[in-house]
Design a protein around this motif. Sequence first.
Motif, short mmCIF file in Angstrom:
data_model
loop_
_atom_site.label_atom_id
_atom_site.label_comp_id
_atom_site.label_asym_id
_atom_site.label_seq_id
_atom_site.Cartn_x
_atom_site.Cartn_y
_atom_site.Cartn_z
N ASP A 26 -3.35 -1.59 -4.80
CA ASP A 26 -3.23 -2.83 -5.57
C ASP A 26 -2.20 -3.77 -4.97
O ASP A 26 -2.32 -4.99 -5.07
N ASP A 27 -1.15 -3.19 -4.36
CA ASP A 27 -0.08 -3.98 -3.75
C ASP A 27 0.04 -3.57 -2.28
O ASP A 27 0.46 -2.45 -1.99
N PRO A 28 -0.33 -4.42 -1.35
CA PRO A 28 -0.31 -4.05 0.08
C PRO A 28 1.04 -3.58 0.58
O PRO A 28 1.13 -2.81 1.53
N SER A 29 2.12 -4.02 -0.05
CA SER A 29 3.46 -3.66 0.42
C SER A 29 3.79 -2.19 0.17
O SER A 29 4.67 -1.63 0.82
N VAL A 30 3.07 -1.54 -0.77
CA VAL A 30 3.39 -0.16 -1.12
C VAL A 30 3.19 0.78 0.07
O VAL A 30 3.98 1.70 0.29
N LEU A 31 2.16 0.53 0.86
CA LEU A 31 1.86 1.39 2.01
C LEU A 31 2.44 0.85 3.32
O LEU A 31 2.21 1.44 4.39
N ALA A 32 3.21 -0.21 3.25
CA ALA A 32 3.78 -0.84 4.45
C ALA A 32 4.62 0.12 5.30
O ALA A 32 4.63 -0.03 6.53
N PRO A 33 5.34 1.10 4.72
CA PRO A 33 6.17 1.97 5.56
C PRO A 33 5.40 2.72 6.64
O PRO A 33 6.00 3.15 7.63
N TYR A 34 4.09 2.86 6.47
CA TYR A 34 3.30 3.66 7.41
C TYR A 34 2.46 2.83 8.35
O TYR A 34 1.91 3.36 9.32
#
Length: 215
Positions: free
Chosen positions: A200-208
Amino acid sequence: MKPLALFGGTFDPVHLGHLSVAWEASELLDAEVRLMPANVPPHRSAPTATSAQRVAMLKAALQGQSRLTLDTRELRREGPSYTIDTLRELRSELGERPLVLLLGADAFAGLPSWQSWRELFDHAHIGVLNRPGIDVEWSTDLAVEILPRRVNDPKVLHEIPAGKVIELSVTPLEISATRIRELLAEGRDPRYLLPCGLFDDPSVLAPYRGVRNEK
């Protein structure tokens, strides 16, 4: 009194394999289950995502239901996340409420290498999450310790606060957090390996995204 069960891990990232096992354990035990992310896991390398990023992922994954909840106490402690410290703290808070530590069969087999491992039984029951068709050998020390503690009826765990061991047969979902990180690093979309809330929020998976690692 309903038990409180703890399901720990790095959750780097949290995926459907984590959630399905925790959900089944909650049903089998008739217990509240708290997912508890580790700060510095003693037996494995440090997570790729920060503590705040992993908490954001877990909050997104757990939305829309009340059976599984989040406990971030280990992230607020400095140094290695020793389970015995967490159980001592929770026991002082819970009084006589039953407490169950959920462990995969492999982790349970390695219990004698844990900090103050025999004391764990003073504070909690242990629920061993077994996958059908998989047998894991126990050391002599572990077998001797748990032999008088084993029970088959989850209701027993509702009656006393700690000290028993129960094996729980759960449905395995062979999902690897390592593989998910690899897919994300390649710019791919592991849509049906992760909870919907993580997309839902693209930033949540940004670390990977774009990060290659060997963990």
